[in-house]
Design an enzyme around this catalytic site. Structure first.
Site, short mmCIF file in Angstrom:
data_model
loop_
_atom_site.label_atom_id
_atom_site.label_comp_id
_atom_site.label_asym_id
_atom_site.label_seq_id
_atom_site.Cartn_x
_atom_site.Cartn_y
_atom_site.Cartn_z
N ARG A 174 0.88 -1.18 0.00
CA ARG A 174 0.00 0.00 0.00
C ARG A 174 0.90 1.22 0.00
O ARG A 174 1.68 1.44 0.94
CB ARG A 174 -0.92 -0.01 1.22
N HIS B 226 -7.20 0.70 -6.77
CA HIS B 226 -7.42 -0.15 -5.59
C HIS B 226 -8.03 -1.47 -6.09
O HIS B 226 -9.22 -1.75 -5.90
CB HIS B 226 -8.36 0.56 -4.62
N GLN C 237 -10.11 -3.92 -3.76
CA GLN C 237 -11.43 -3.43 -3.36
C GLN C 237 -12.46 -3.66 -4.47
O GLN C 237 -13.58 -4.09 -4.21
CB GLN C 237 -11.36 -1.94 -3.00
N ASP D 89 -17.18 7.28 -2.43
CA ASP D 89 -15.94 7.10 -1.67
C ASP D 89 -15.64 8.47 -1.06
O ASP D 89 -16.23 9.49 -1.46
CB ASP D 89 -14.82 6.65 -2.64
N CYS E 135 -16.54 1.84 -0.21
CA CYS E 135 -15.40 0.98 0.14
C CYS E 135 -14.99 1.15 1.60
O CYS E 135 -14.29 0.30 2.13
CB CYS E 135 -14.22 1.29 -0.79
N ARG F 33 -13.57 -8.43 1.09
CA ARG F 33 -12.14 -8.21 0.87
C ARG F 33 -11.37 -9.51 1.17
O ARG F 33 -10.48 -9.89 0.44
CB ARG F 33 -11.63 -7.08 1.79
#
Ligand code: CP
Ligand code: NVA
Length: 302
Positions: free
Chosen positions: A101, A128, A131, A220, A260, A288
């Site tokens: 990340r 991402h 996700q 988001d 998310c 996830r």
């Protein structure tokens, strides 16, 4: 599949295979007989905060027989400026896979190249991918396998962020209609749209047009990690794109709202809408684990 660095680099068939495996691993949780990561150590190298991604990967690696090793960038020499390529060459000789990340997409690309071990993008400024796989798994659970095909999916707010871009590439790879609704400065650039070269992405500054007839309405945070300094200037322009009860009156019957997480109630989504759609939203979070186990499983086999 050697790495999962972006949805842009993935084929539609790979996505469908990962989703099918994700459904299977979810159904079989606790009864796995195969441990594809047995004897392996997977490093989680994180430069940004995380709740869901860290926990789901640590649990997922363990459930597949491996050992997760969490490395915060602050505590490694990366935080003092050691180049990514040198870190990659060291870890590539010690661990079996890496989950990263970070900010720059080029960092995960460089890590994969110089380490030679399977590398997973656990969020960059660009994408991402983990996700979106979990979101598509959730969508298929709610509406049926492949149901995205005949659906309009909307993404409201900061549409050109890592989640918006992941949705754009997923739309192209799988062939669904994606409507992006946000202020002009938060819509994808002409350059990105040219690279996507996909006609079924609708970009609009009209939130009602974006949501009209949509079966899944996504949003988001308006302020992604690393953009905290823009908070004051950005927020005002985004309020017309808040996912609230009035806006959702234009969505399709039986619609779901996806987020998310983490969510900022009163900004990109109201408390009322988040609580009403909590089942879908927290299933995305749970998924996830299952989607990423499918990724780990697949990378371990190749
Ligand atoms: N959605 C997501 O990636 O959450 P975390 O930042 O908590 O990992
Ligand atoms: N766009 C958000 C996603 C958080 C999971 C961010 O990058 O902060």
């Amino acid at each position: 599949m050697k790495n999962l660095l972006s949805i842009e680099e993935l084929t539609g068939d790979h996505m469908k295979q990962l989703l099918a495996l994700g459904h299977r691993l979810k159904a079989e949780r606790g009864r796995h007989t195969v441990q594809p990561l047995a004897g392996q150590t997977w490093a989680l190298i994180f430069s940004k905060s995380s709740t869901r991604t860290r926990v789901s990967f640590e649990v997922g690696v363990s459930e597949l027989g491996g050992r997760p090793m969490f490395l915060s960038t602050r505590d490694t020499q990366l935080g003092r400026g050691e180049p990514v390529r040198d870190t990659a060459r060291v870890l590539g000789r010690m661990v079996h896979g890496a989950i990263i990340r970070t900010y720059e997409q080029s960092n995960v690309q460089e890590f994969a190249k110089f380490s030679g071990i399977p590398t997973i993008n656990a969020l960059t400024d660009q994408e991402h991918p983990c996700q979106i796989l979990a979101d598509l798994l959730t969508l298929e659970e709610l509406y049926g396998v492949g149901a995205w095909k005949n659906m309009k999916i909307a993404f409201l707010g900061d549409t050109d962020n890592n989640m918006g871009r992941s949705w754009m590439w997923a739309a192209k790879r799988l062939g669904f209609t994606l409507a992006l609704g946000g202020p002009q400065q938060a819509l994808p650039s002409a350059e990105l749209l040219a690279r996507l070269d996909y006609p079924d992405i609708i970009c609009t500054t009209d939130p009602v047009e974006a949501v009209s007839g949509a079966t899944v309405v996504n949003t988001d945070t308006w302020i992604s990690m690393g953009q905290e300094a823009e908070k004051g200037t950005k927020e005002k322009a985004f309020f017309p794109y808040q996912v609230n009860r009035e806006l959702l009156e234009h969505a399709a019957a039986g619609h779901s709202v996806f987020h998310c997480l983490p969510a900022y109630r009163g900004y990109e989504i109201t408390d009322e809408v988040l609580e009403k759609h909590a089942n879908a939203i927290f299933t995305e979070a749970e998924n996830r684990l299952h989607a990423q186990k499918a990724v780990l499983y697949t990378l371990a086999q190749s």
